[in-house]
Design a protein around this motif. Structure first.
Motif, short mmCIF file in Angstrom:
data_model
loop_
_atom_site.label_atom_id
_atom_site.label_comp_id
_atom_site.label_asym_id
_atom_site.label_seq_id
_atom_site.Cartn_x
_atom_site.Cartn_y
_atom_site.Cartn_z
N ALA A 102 1.06 13.49 -12.12
CA ALA A 102 1.54 13.54 -10.60
C ALA A 102 1.61 14.76 -10.13
CB ALA A 102 3.10 13.00 -11.05
N SER A 150 2.69 7.45 -4.85
CA SER A 150 2.26 7.69 -5.93
C SER A 150 0.92 8.93 -5.78
CB SER A 150 1.46 6.64 -6.78
OG SER A 150 2.57 6.03 -7.21
N ALA A 151 0.16 8.77 -4.79
CA ALA A 151 -0.79 9.56 -4.51
C ALA A 151 -0.26 10.83 -4.03
CB ALA A 151 -1.73 9.05 -3.61
N LYS A 152 0.98 10.92 -3.45
CA LYS A 152 1.50 12.10 -3.04
C LYS A 152 1.98 13.05 -4.05
CE LYS A 152 4.45 11.15 0.50
NZ LYS A 152 5.83 10.58 0.99
N GLY A 153 2.00 12.35 -5.39
CA GLY A 153 2.30 13.14 -6.65
C GLY A 153 3.90 12.86 -7.06
N ARG A 173 -1.60 15.22 -8.26
CA ARG A 173 -1.74 14.16 -6.98
C ARG A 173 -1.03 14.87 -5.93
NH1 ARG A 173 0.65 9.52 -10.05
NH2 ARG A 173 -0.66 9.12 -11.69
N ARG A 201 1.58 2.88 -3.34
CA ARG A 201 0.32 3.81 -3.80
C ARG A 201 0.43 4.90 -3.07
NH1 ARG A 201 -5.47 0.98 -2.86
NH2 ARG A 201 -4.80 1.82 -0.88
N THR A 202 0.56 4.88 -1.85
CA THR A 202 0.68 6.04 -1.13
C THR A 202 1.52 7.38 -1.58
OG1 THR A 202 0.10 5.02 1.02
CG2 THR A 202 0.76 7.33 1.38
N SER A 262 -0.06 0.49 7.05
CA SER A 262 0.62 0.01 6.14
C SER A 262 0.76 0.87 4.88
CB SER A 262 0.07 -1.47 5.63
OG SER A 262 -1.19 -1.16 5.23
N SER A 263 0.11 2.02 4.82
CA SER A 263 0.29 2.87 3.70
C SER A 263 1.35 3.82 3.90
CB SER A 263 -0.94 3.63 3.76
OG SER A 263 -2.21 2.86 3.31
N PRO A 318 0.90 -1.20 0.23
CA PRO A 318 0.17 0.02 0.00
C PRO A 318 0.64 1.26 -0.01
CG PRO A 318 -0.84 -1.62 1.65
CD PRO A 318 0.37 -2.06 1.08
N TYR A 319 2.12 1.40 0.64
CA TYR A 319 2.85 2.59 0.77
C TYR A 319 3.28 3.04 -0.45
CZ TYR A 319 6.59 -0.77 1.39
OH TYR A 319 7.41 -1.91 1.20
#
Ligand SMILES: Nc1ncnc2c1ncn2[C@@H]1O[C@H](COP(=O)(O)OP(=O)(O)OP(=O)(O)O)[C@@H](O)[C@H]1O
Ligand SMILES: Nc1ncnc2c1ncn2[C@@H]1O[C@H](COP(=O)(O)OP(=O)(O)OP(=O)(O)O)[C@@H](O)[C@H]1O
Ligand SMILES: [Mg+2]
Ligand SMILES: [Mg+2]
Lengths: 311, 305, 524, 341, 333
Positions: D84, A208-211, D87, A205-206, D100-101, A202-203
């Motif tokens: 990007a 990526s989600a951060k930019g 986001r 994805r995190t 876990s994230s 999951p991290y």
């Protein structure tokens, strides 16, 4: 932590003792160094004298206890071939072995790691398939076949490199490359699966989600995490640095520890074999411990988990 | 239940009876995604090997031990020989093809049986460690460490010296290779299975440990084990060739892939076919099995469910 | 300095790990020792008949049955610059050098225990290891003393009449050492790692299993050595030796199997030299076990072996089937009309039938190519034995002890080879097959009549009596009650640069003296 | 209200080996500036993938079509680099299971600073100070010390706050919170929900709150979208959704919830299970479980039409078109009022 | 009526290492620290509390799955031990457990009917296979699983159906006590209701007693005759569900109840938001373990551990409440 380390070291010592004892029995019972070292044409009296001299005429359990008694007094024994201290005999060879196994380790990592990472990043594309193909192929060729073929190409046909010996750095190239290629294949496979595992976390994805751009996600987040399981295999490789080159050393007439081991075993030169086994066992253990400690440094989570596992 | 089973109404769209939307891939693409060409080739080769193993006796054109000193070192067809010996002859004038066929049979049987032995020993010890934990586990872990740190050469030597060069014993010896890895894996898997629900659940139903391990844990970790066995299998073949190199492998007059390569290596320049044919067999077979193993790992990937 | 540096790739330098001729009993050492040491009486080594010739002694004569007097060559210089005198010779054959002094013996016994302390004792204080003493005893069973007559004259005195004294003086193991160098060395081992002899090359560096570097001994009495630096590199793999020769790393390679000759010679820059040596390959029987107790079975086996074909195919015809366990260089003692048992399958089958053999398994213990072509030869012979109805099983063994071992199953047939270090049957058949020889010592075979003849052969000085005894011994050991059977004469082959003129020797030594080494054209 | 993000006809197909299977069937949703949109629905109905797809975070196995506009500008299928940039900067997203994230091998401070550098160009000391301020903002005491700690050294609740702080680092206009409290304890959940409310009030950021917990969504949202089987089947302002749910599924969901107040009653349960994406029934995907379904429900996928008088209430149900459900037949086992008085 | 299960001052401490200083130190983790309760035949006790407060540990102790550090568990008059011997195995017939994660609790490689029949195989080895299957089929029917699902594998069923399989298996031997550890937490809202209803029906039909564990107060209230609220290994409040949830006395229970989001309550009630996280069970605060987060804590709370004081059926472990002897509690009785 100290307790954990002590526990590990204790277990390691027992393990090494086990190995050394097993080797003792095997070597003592499976061949008589007198005949082997002096040759089949030497007179029987010479055998007798040799045996008496080295105590080989005593019952095996006496030999066993005497051996360990000496070891505990710090005397690891002497080579039966020339009477020199086994420690010295082995010690002479270590730098030579390291001279090929260390660069080979470097090659393994330098090729294997990036290849594994690439394969994981491009999973199921032709890049992945090609890398895995080559990797599996590299891993499946017997190393002496690979060595002989390389020697034939680069030494005999092209004449670029010497085919054997240990005089100059050029002599080290072929054995190093042979070992490196085979090992790189193993590392690439391992790295790929470690990397795939991490990419599913999951991290990632995190991140990526951060930019972050994908390449930064890979560089900053995936790689450091994938490095952790890879440590184990690197530890194993380091553990086999000392005697991991038996076959390659024979093919390329490289007078390292691996070949010494083969000769010493063939000659039933007990003390030398035992020193090598100790050395191998201890490097294995040392590498394992180092990996354990490194784990703690690289993976902050384990700083706690390991401690708890110690209970 | 409220599922409407009234049959007298046409479905919304005659083309699909459900509301799901599917976009089919081209058949070919779907097929090759499920069965990548490499996997197909690997399967084919493994099939060929299987046939050779089963039918060696009938396929081999000559007796693999029959020697003919007047027909030594005849090159194979593609190097100027003729069809009486398609792959040439070796230093004693024995037919390389026949030896190759028998070698494949013997090497495969050794690899298969010893992998089986490694699996049985490894799984049993792994389970025992996982079940008892504590001291017994420590002892088993120690054995595992010792096995891993002990140069295999020494063990091979012991067997050769004490037990002779019988093929049967050699197979058992090779079984000792790799058991420690399998023991480690199965211990780990069994411990995590114990921690995961299903094993605990069955125990809490009142099941005996034997039942838990044999009926539940073993089948559940089988897929992972099989994948690691596909790694062990080629390694046994390679190990056997390595031991042959040191003169500790399968011994003459018996033959094996490793033995052929080991004895043939002196002829790498003068009669390369003696060594190349078995080398190719080793590479292709181990390659195929590794490819199948990797493929199976992806198939068994738990993320699929 | 335009003398070349020459590298010889060998399979092994010395098996025993030390450069002491009394410790290294394998043939392997012979090829390096001749460059370092010399004997008083030498052979014309490149001559197939191996006639004796003056070595460090210029002339010698019999004083009586027990005594030989030798005149030493003047002006011979050891590697350390000392001139060789009678003192060195006396020392070389002294109890001290042989390690037979009482104090040496007790020093060895004091060596506390196993593997450790005793070893240091053995190498310290110049106490040669026990096996040196044992070998010396065996080489000089009857030597009473070596006397210095004057600085340049010595006398070898035997306790009993000894017709083989000259032979023993010339043999491998009788090389002259520098007394001063030995006495100054820290320990036996220190000397054995850097020995001082009179040979054309001196030891610069010795790493067992790895390399031996020799350098020209420019004060050599026989003329300036033609090679500046002579290196013996250990290359255990045949293929690697061949590769190395072809790629120009090595100038010579040794232990080339006959099948590799073509590979080397297919390159015009290289050639192969070599041939038969003073060593025969044998198959040895243990007459105590199973079917082997029956002499007929053993006889059948001797007739079943197709020696000629083996020599022709496996050896490319480059060696020969000898006349039993003897060599033509025995001179007077050579029985030229003697032959090995004829190859006769029918006869063999008949013998098997007569023996009442019931198909019991006959085990044949074989080492993995300890001898060149050993495994191939064994498989061929096993096949031949099967042809005559024997149930033969090859058992691959890993070392000699396993070959001799009695516990792991009945001992029946094994491989061996016999050398003749000096030109007399005593050096071979007596040394190897009589009461004190290995075969009887390990209990494989014995024969009363044969043993009685042994003594006669050793001590008699009457040529005819000795010849008769020898003949009868061969009859017994090779035909009537076979102890062994000779397969073929061993041969060695060297790959080398074609532009170097160099010849091999039947005594297995490699001669790099000026007379036998010459670079024809500038090397490539 | 000004529309911030508008999703239109978003469909997603997943590669399933032999074929692609549609998991999202044309979802359209709008989020206005400063608004809280709640998204509810059972597991697997497509709540997460809608928003992941909007941000281009679904892997290569997904095939996406439809339009996603941010401030009127199309971002669906935009180049990776542009996405990007959006986001974290314009749209931030936080996930369920915060522990876990977060990257386990990097310190908290580094992970926040990374976002600050990306979106606000801050580095070094200024980034550190800002990170500490953010931690403070999300209610973590001892911020400077915490920055040097690792995720595993903190509780789940704290990690979720850190995720939120990280999301705030880019000062986004829209925060998508995908089940932000599912993994947390009741008292911690209350803390996080409080924090989100407070942040929104202060910054005016819009919030998409994805959850399957009707209570959470009811508590937080201005408007709620209910999803089922890859479609939005009802959408309304929170009040009317919970007071007069239109779709039988929504009603079922509300009724299935045990209550803490009021008399104890037997629970309403919706029979059957959510169909898998590759086993959807023809027509209305809820029909097989629906008490009031009839043959016509199987005929066609019901259109998403206004419900009742309010123009802000939509539902996709043939049976409840234009008002109360046409057949008010009680659901099985229904023993009490659908909506508590 | 006699108690089927009696738990008295049950404690379970774990030895753990805590990373502190250079080498860490050993510490005792008090997972369960003095819990007493009893369950009558056919009744259900609900156990609520946040993650890590010791609910699962209590459940395992009750069933004798792990040994207790101290305290006793008595089941139908016989003490429950954690020795996994034949007697222990035989006792499984009478006490069963349902887990949170149904997929994890089922063997992925066996068809569900085989798994439902497994208790018969284990405990009635002599029972003919056909009868086992028949009985399993009956069980499937009783938990509402269609016969066509018999040969399916767990992953081919939905979450609710899997939990039904687990329930059917647990009930196969008609146990007297069923321990349900978060049986619906992993399930979706609508499925959750199905399973809760099913459990309710089955309890009515077969009359087993239950220990029902959940962190969801709504669910516990739905299922229990009695509830107990746990905090850091201790029970802080217990009583009838209506009492405890409608008129919570302990400040922790109050906060918990107020924090429950329900659509019905939207916007109506203020959440009591507690500060901070629950302390680690390794370092349980002195005195009242809740005082670190308690909005009304006083200095005295730090010193003495409050006892669970019952007044009527409603017991609270809080110095302030018990000192105040709140009449509301008594009135509620
Ligand atoms: N990477 C993927 N590959 C294939 N299918 C996927 C993938 N991600 C999601 N799906 C499928 O898409 C559907 C919707 O998934 P989504 O994650 O949006 O559900 P959700 O509503 O968020 O559920 P939850 O409440 O469990 O998070 C599911 O059926 C899921 O199986
Ligand atoms: N085997 C163990 N070793 C050490 N600590 C443990 C062990 N098992 C449980 N614990 C600890 O005991 C405490 C209570 O755990 P338990 O599982 O009973 O909590 P719980 O109330 O069931 O929580 P959840 O709601 O998360 O399931 C926790 O702090 C947990 O970390
Ligand atoms: Mg989701
Ligand atoms: Mg729990």
């Amino acid at each position: 932590m100290v307790q954990y380390l002590l526990m590990k070291i204790f277990r390691a010592l027992v393990t090494v003792t086990l190995i050394v004892s097993a080797a003792f029995v095997v070597l003592r019972l499976s061949g008589d160094p007198a005949i082997i070292i002096l040759g089949p044409e030497a007179p029987p009296e010479a055998f007798e004298a040799f045996r008496r001299n080295w105590g080989l005429d005593q019952p095996i359990w006496v030999q066993y206890f005497k051996y360990f008694a000496a070891v505990f007094q710090g005397d690891l024994g002497n080579s039966m071939r020339d009477g020199r201290s086994a420690l010295v005999v082995v010690g002479e060879r270590i730098p030579l072995t390291l001279a090929i196994t260390l660069p080979a380790l470097f090659i393994k990592l330098a090729i294997g790691l990036p290849a594994g990472v690439m394969a994981a990043l491009y999973r199921n594309t032709w890049v992945d398939r090609l890398i895995m193909m080559l990797s599996v192929a590299g891993f499946t060729v017997p190393s002496f076949v690979l060595g002989l073929v390389l020697a034939m190409i680069f030494a005999v046909w092209l004449g670029w490199l010497p085919s054997g010996g240990s005089d100059t750095w050029a002599h080290a190239v072929l054995p190093t490359v042979t070992m490196g290629l085979v090992g790189a294949a193993v590392i690439a496979r391992f790295t790929r699966s470690a990397m795939l595992e991490v990419l599913g976390q999951p991290y990632i994805r995190t991140a990526s989600a951060k930019g972050l751009l994908w390449r930064d996600v890979v560089r900053n987040h995936a790689l450091p995490n994938a490095a952790i399981p890879t440590l184990t295999i690197i530890g194993f490789l380091v553990g086999s640095l000392v005697a991991g080159a038996v076959v390659v050393e024979s093919v390329f007439s490289w007078p390292g520890v691996g070949r010494l081991l083969v000769n010493a075993v063939a000659n039933r030169d007990l003390a030398v074999v035992q020193v090598i086994l100790l050395l191998v066992g201890l490097t294995m253990v040392g590498a394992n411990l180092a990996v354990d400690i490194l784990y703690g440094i690289v993976d902050p989570r384990l700083r706690i988990k390991r401690l708890q596992a110690g209970s | 239940m409220t599922i409407d089973t009234t049959p007298d109404l046409e479905p919304a769209s005659p083309t699909h009876a459900s509301g799901s939307v599917f976009t089919s891939k081209s058949r070919l693409r779907a097929f090759f995604e499920a069965w990548p060409p490499l996997v197909l080739i690997a399967l084919f080769w493994v099939g060929v090997i299987a046939v050779v193993v089963v039918g060696a006796k009938w396929i081999a054109p000559y007796d693999f031990m029959a020697l003919d000193l007047r027909a030594r070192l005849i090159p194979p067809v593609f190097m100027g020989g003729d069809w009486t010996h398609p792959l040439g002859t070796d230093e004693l004038g024995r037919d390389v093809l026949s030896r190759l066929i028998v070698s494949i049979q013997i090497s495969m049987v050794i690899a298969f049986l010893s992998t089986l032995i490694a699996a049985i020993v490894g799984v049993s010890l792994g389970f025992i460690a996982a079940y008892f934990r504590g001291r017994i586990e420590q002892v088993i872990l120690m054995l595992i460490d010792a096995q891993a740190a002990m140069p295999f050469m020494i063990i091979a030597l012991a067997v050769l010296a004490f037990l002779g060069s019988s093929l049967f014993l050699f197979t058992i010896l090779m079984g000792f290779y790799g058991w420690e890895r399998i023991a480690r894996i199965s211990r780990g898997l069994a411990i995590s299975a114990n921690e995961r629900g299903y094993a605990t659940a069955v125990r809490d139903l009142g099941a005996t440990p034997f039942r838990i391990y044999s009926r539940h844990i073993l089948p559940n970790i089988a897929s992972t084990l099989i994948v690691s066995l596909t790694l062990n299998f080629p390694e046994v073949i390679l190990l056997e060739s390595g031991l042959s190199f040191l003169g500790l492998g399968v011994q003459p007059p018996m033959t094996s892939l490793g033995n052929m390569v080991g004895y043939g290596r002196d002829y790498i320049q003068s009669a390369p076919w003696i060594m190349l044919a078995p080398s190719a067999a080793i590479v292709l077979t181990t390659l195929s099995i590794s490819i199948l193993g990797d493929w199976m790992r992806d198939k068994f990937d738990p993320t699929l469910d | 300095e335009d003398r070349p540096e020459i590298t010889v790739a060998v399979q092994q330098i010395v098996n025993a790990g030390a450069l002491d001729v009394l410790r290294e009993q394998s043939n392997v050492g012979a090829r390096v020792f001749y460059s370092i040491f010399e004997t008083l009486i030498d052979y014309d080594r490149q001559n197939a008949d191996l006639p004796q010739k003056p070595g460090l002694a210029t002339e010698w004569k019999r004083i009586d049955d027990k005594t030989v007097e030798l005149k030493l060559r003047p002006g011979v210089k050891f590697h350390n610059g000392d001139v060789m005198t009678a003192d060195d010779v006396v020392f070389t054959f002294s109890k001290e050098r042989f390690g037979l002094l009482d104090e040496q013996d007790s020093a060895r016994k004091d060596g506390k225990t196993l593997f450790t302390a005793s070893a240091s004792a053995a190498v310290g204080g110049k106490v040669p290891p026990a096996e040196v003493a044992a070998v010396a005893k065996r080489a000089w069973p009857n030597l009473d003393r070596v006397e210095k007559v004057d600085d340049m004259t010595v006398r070898f005195v035997s306790t009993v009449a000894d017709p083989t004294l000259e032979g023993r003086i010339s043999r491998y193991g009788a090389e002259i050492l520098s007394k001063r160098a030995y006495e100054e060395a820290e320990s036996w081992l220190a000397f054995a790692q850097k020995p001082v002899g009179t040979g054309p090359y001196k030891v610069v560096e010795f790493k067992p299993d790895n390399i031996l570097v020799l350098e020209a001994h420019d004060d050599y009495w026989g003329g300036t050595p033609p090679v500046k630096t002579l290196r013996f590199a250990v290359v255990p793999e045949v293929a690697s030796r061949v590769n190395g020769l072809l790629s120009g790393e090595y100038d010579f390679i040794t232990d080339l199997p006959p099948d590799q000759i073509n590979t080397v010679e297919s390159n015009a820059a290289f050639e192969v030299v070599g041939g038969p040596i003073t060593n025969h390959r044998l198959m040895v029987f243990d007459k105590n076990n199973g079917p082997m107790q029956n002499a007929k079975i053993r006889q059948a086996m001797t007739h079943a072996i197709d020696r000629e074909t083996i020599v022709e195919t496996l050896w490319d015809g480059r060696t020969s089937v000898p006349a039993g366990l003897q060599w033509s260089y025995y001179g007077d003692m050579f029985l030229s009309d003697w032959t090995v048992p004829e190859y006769n399958v029918e006869l063999a089958k008949k013998l098997v039938q007569e023996s009442g053999y019931n198909g019991e398994e006959i085990t044949f213990r074989v080492l993995n190519n300890y001898y060149t072509n050993q495994v191939s030869t064994a498989q061929i012979n096993a096949e031949s034995f099967r042809q005559i109805g024997l149930n033969v099983k090859i058992e691959m063994k890993e070392n000699w002890q396993q070959i001799f071992d009695k516990e792991s199953g009945p001992r029946m047939v094994r491989d061996w080879s016999n050398s003749a270090p000096f030109p007399d049957p005593v050096s071979s058949i007596v040394n190897q097959h009589c009461q004190n020889g290995q075969q009887q010592q390990v209990g494989e075979w014995t024969n009363e009549e044969f043993n009685a003849l042994c003594i006669k052969l050793e001590t008699s000085t009457d040529l005819e009596e000795r010849r008769a005894s020898f003949r009868r011994m061969l009859e017994i050991a090779e035909r009537e009650d076979p102890a062994y059977t000779v397969l073929h004469q061993s041969a060695i082959f060297f790959g080398k640069r074609k532009d170097i003129e160099w010849n091999w020797s039947g005594l297995q030594s490699m001669d790099f003296r000026a007379a036998n080494f010459q670079v024809v054209a500038p090397g490539n | 209200m000004e529309t911030l993000l508008s999703i239109k006809d978003l469909t997603i197909d997943f590669d399933q080996g032999k074929r692609f299977v549609r998991a999202l069937h044309g979802v359209s949703l709008n989020v206005a500036r400063g608004e809280v949109l709640g998204v509810v629905g059972e597991s697997g109905c497509g709540k997460s993938i809608t928003w992941l797809a909007a941000l281009g975070l679904l892997g290569s196995k997904a095939r996406i079509s439809g339009s996603v506009r941010l401030n009127g500008q199309e971002i669906a299928g935009a180049p990776e680099n542009d996405l990007a940039g959006l986001r974290g900067g314009r749209i931030a997203m936080i996930f369920q299971d915060p522990s876990s994230s977060l990257n386990p091998v990097h310190r908290i401070g580094r992970q926040i600073a990374e976002a600050l550098k990306l979106h606000r160009g801050m580095t070094g000391a200024s980034a550190n100070a800002e990170a500490a301020r953010l931690l403070d903002r999300v209610g973590i005491a001892n911020a400077t010390r915490r920055l040097r700690e690792y995720p595993h050294e903190m509780s789940g609740g704290m990690n979720q706050r850190i995720m939120i702080a990280m999301a705030l680092a880019g000062e986004p206009d829209l925060l998508i919170a995908d089940e932000p409290t599912t993994a947390l304890d009741a008292t911690i959940q209350a803390q996080i929900l409080d924090l989100l409310t407070e942040l929104r009030r202060d910054s005016g950021m819009a919030l998409v709150l994805i959850s399957h917990d009707l209570g959470v969504v009811a508590d937080m949202s201005d408007r709620v979208a209910v999803m089922y089987g890859g479609r939005v089947i009802e959408e309304a302002d929170t009040g009317s959704l919970f007071d007069s749910p239109a779709h039988p599924y929504t009603r079922g969901l509300i009724a299935a919830l045990p209550d803490i107040d009021g008399p104890r009653r037997r629970l309403e349960s919706i029979p059957g299970t959510v169909p898998a994406p590759d086993q959807l029934p023809p027509g209305c995907s809820f029909a097989p479980r629906c008490a009031i379904a009839s043959k016509i429900c199987d005929a066609r996928v019901p259109a998403f039409l206004p419900y009742g008088e309010k123009q802000s209430h939509f539902a996709a149900c043939i049976k409840c078109r234009g008002g109360a459900p046409t057949e008010t037949a009680s659901m099985p086992g229904n023993k009490s009022a659908l909506v508590p008085a | 009526m006699t108690d089927l299960l009696r738990v008295n001052d049950l404690k379970r401490h774990y030895e753990v290492h805590v990373p502190e200083g250079l080498f860490g130190r050993k510490a005792s983790l008090k997972a369960v620290d003095g819990v007493s309760f009893s369950i009558e035949k056919g009744r259900t006790l609900g156990l609520v509390g946040e993650s890590g407060c010791g609910k699962s540990t209590t459940a395992k102790l009750v069933l004798g799955l792990i040994p207790a550090t101290s305290g006793t568990v008595e089941f139908a008059g016989t003490p429950v031990t954690a020795r996994h011997d034949a007697q222990w195995r035989a006792m499984r017939r009478r006490m069963q457990m349902i887990y949170q994660d149904p997929l994890g609790a089922l063997d992925r490689r066996l068809p569900v009917i085989t798994q439902i029949a497994e208790p018969f195989e284990i405990h009635y080895a002599q029972m003919p296979a056909a009868e086992r299957t028949d009985r399993a089929a009956v069980l499937m029917d009783s938990v509402g699983l269609r016969p066509d699902m018999a040969m399916r594998y767990p992953h081919e069923l939905s979450g609710g159906q899997r939990q039904r399989v687990v329930i059917a298996r647990a009930l196969a031997l008609e146990p007297d006590l069923l321990v349900c550890d978060e049986p619906v937490s992993a399930l979706d809202v609508s499925i959750q209701a199905q399973v809760l209803n099913l459990l309710d029906d089955l309890r009515e039909r077969t009359g087993f007693a239950a220990l029902f564990i959940s962190h969801d107060l709504k669910v516990v209230r739905q299922m229990s005759d009695q509830v107990a609220v746990m905090y850091l290994g201790r029970i802080v409040e217990s009583g009838l569900p209506e009492e405890v949830f409608r008129r919570p006395q302990h400040p922790y229970t109050k906060a918990l109840v107020s924090a429950i989001p329900t659509p019905a309550r939207r916007g109506k009630r203020e959440r009591i938001v507690l500060e901070g996280d629950p302390p680690s069970p390794v370092d349980v605060p002195s005195g009242c373990s809740f005082h670190t987060r308690c909005p009304i804590a006083q200095a005295s709370c730090r010193n003495a551990v409050p006892q669970l004081v019952a007044s009527g059926g409603h017991a609270v472990a809080c110095h302030l409440v018990n000192a105040g002897a709140t009449p509301a509690v008594q009135a509620a009785e």
